[in-house]
Design a protein around this motif. Structure first.
Motif, PDB file in Angstrom:
ATOM      1  N   GLN A  90      -2.121  -2.323   0.139  1.00 41.77           N
ATOM      2  CA  GLN A  90      -3.576  -2.395   0.297  1.00 41.77           C
ATOM      3  C   GLN A  90      -4.172  -3.377  -0.712  1.00 41.77           C
ATOM      4  O   GLN A  90      -5.078  -4.143  -0.393  1.00 41.77           O
ATOM      5  CB  GLN A  90      -4.204  -1.016   0.117  1.00 41.77           C
ATOM      6  N   GLY A  91      -3.637  -3.342  -1.933  1.00 40.93           N
ATOM      7  CA  GLY A  91      -4.084  -4.279  -2.957  1.00 40.93           C
ATOM      8  C   GLY A  91      -3.805  -5.711  -2.562  1.00 40.93           C
ATOM      9  O   GLY A  91      -4.648  -6.598  -2.741  1.00 40.93           O
ATOM     10  N   LEU A  92      -2.636  -5.955  -2.000  1.00 38.76           N
ATOM     11  CA  LEU A  92      -2.285  -7.298  -1.546  1.00 38.76           C
ATOM     12  C   LEU A  92      -3.236  -7.765  -0.445  1.00 38.76           C
ATOM     13  O   LEU A  92      -3.703  -8.909  -0.453  1.00 38.76           O
ATOM     14  CB  LEU A  92      -0.837  -7.331  -1.052  1.00 38.76           C
ATOM     15  N   ASP A  93      -3.544  -6.876   0.488  1.00 43.26           N
ATOM     16  CA  ASP A  93      -4.492  -7.228   1.553  1.00 43.26           C
ATOM     17  C   ASP A  93      -5.859  -7.571   0.972  1.00 43.26           C
ATOM     18  O   ASP A  93      -6.492  -8.546   1.389  1.00 43.26           O
ATOM     19  CB  ASP A  93      -4.630  -6.079   2.564  1.00 43.26           C
ATOM     20  N   MET A  94      -6.320  -6.774  -0.004  1.00 43.31           N
ATOM     21  CA  MET A  94      -7.613  -7.040  -0.630  1.00 43.31           C
ATOM     22  C   MET A  94      -7.571  -8.365  -1.390  1.00 43.31           C
ATOM     23  O   MET A  94      -8.507  -9.157  -1.319  1.00 43.31           O
ATOM     24  CB  MET A  94      -8.008  -5.915  -1.574  1.00 43.31           C
TER      25      MET A  94
END
Length: 179
Positions: A90-94
């Protein structure tokens, strides 16, 4: 947006087993804010609100946005929890969204090198971020174990080497200094 942009943003890697990688990134963030730039920091594998930078940003630095994408507990490299993996992804997507939108001048991906080393996020996705970032975005990747391909893709690489640390004499991490 009516603020100054960098003409050419570079990619920095702060790695090594010594103290100071996140601190160096925050120092550059403070410098950039002083010159009117907007800064975004995403902290992989961190979820505690007890970090001094979280408290300082909330209280004094509205130009510094910090988002955490991890649990408060340490990640087990040999057996990361499904939640650890999901939060890192999720952090990578953000991070991808924030970088590609280009609304921030300096983007710090704190502990991303460790997240790659722990197989929480794929190396190729990080290399893709580096290759495709908008030209005006300065990008900092911190954390031990920087992959050689990330090092090769970076413009600035600094390795912090541990010479000595009170930790080895039994001194616990100190609030305001180590976190």
């Amino acid at each position: 947006m009516n603020h100054r942009r960098l003409e050419k943003g570079f990619v920095h890697v702060y790695t090594g087993n010594g103290k100071g990688k996140t601190t160096a990134a925050l120092g550059l963030a403070l410098r950039a804010i002083g010159h009117g730039y907007r800064v975004f920091m995403l902290q992989f594998m961190k979820g505690s609100k007890e970090y001094g930078e979280i408290k300082a940003a909330e209280k004094y630095l509205p130009e510094l946005t910090i988002v955490q994408s991890g649990l408060e507990t340490f990640v087990d490299k040999e057996n990361p929890s499904p939640e650890d993996i999901a939060l890192a992804r999720q952090g990578l997507d953000m991070a991808r969204k924030v970088i590609m939108e280009g609304n921030y001048d300096l983007v710090i991906l704190d502990e991303i090198n460790v997240a790659v080393d722990f197989d929480l996020i794929p190396l190729d996705a990080v290399l893709d971020l580096i290759r495709n970032k908008p030209n005006h975005v300065e990008l900092i990747l911190t954390g031990r174990y920087a992959h050689p391909k990330i090092i090769k893709a970076a413009d600035v690489v600094t390795e912090m080497n541990l010479i000595n640390h009170p930790y080895y004499d039994g001194v616990e991490a100190r609030k305001g200094i180590e976190y």
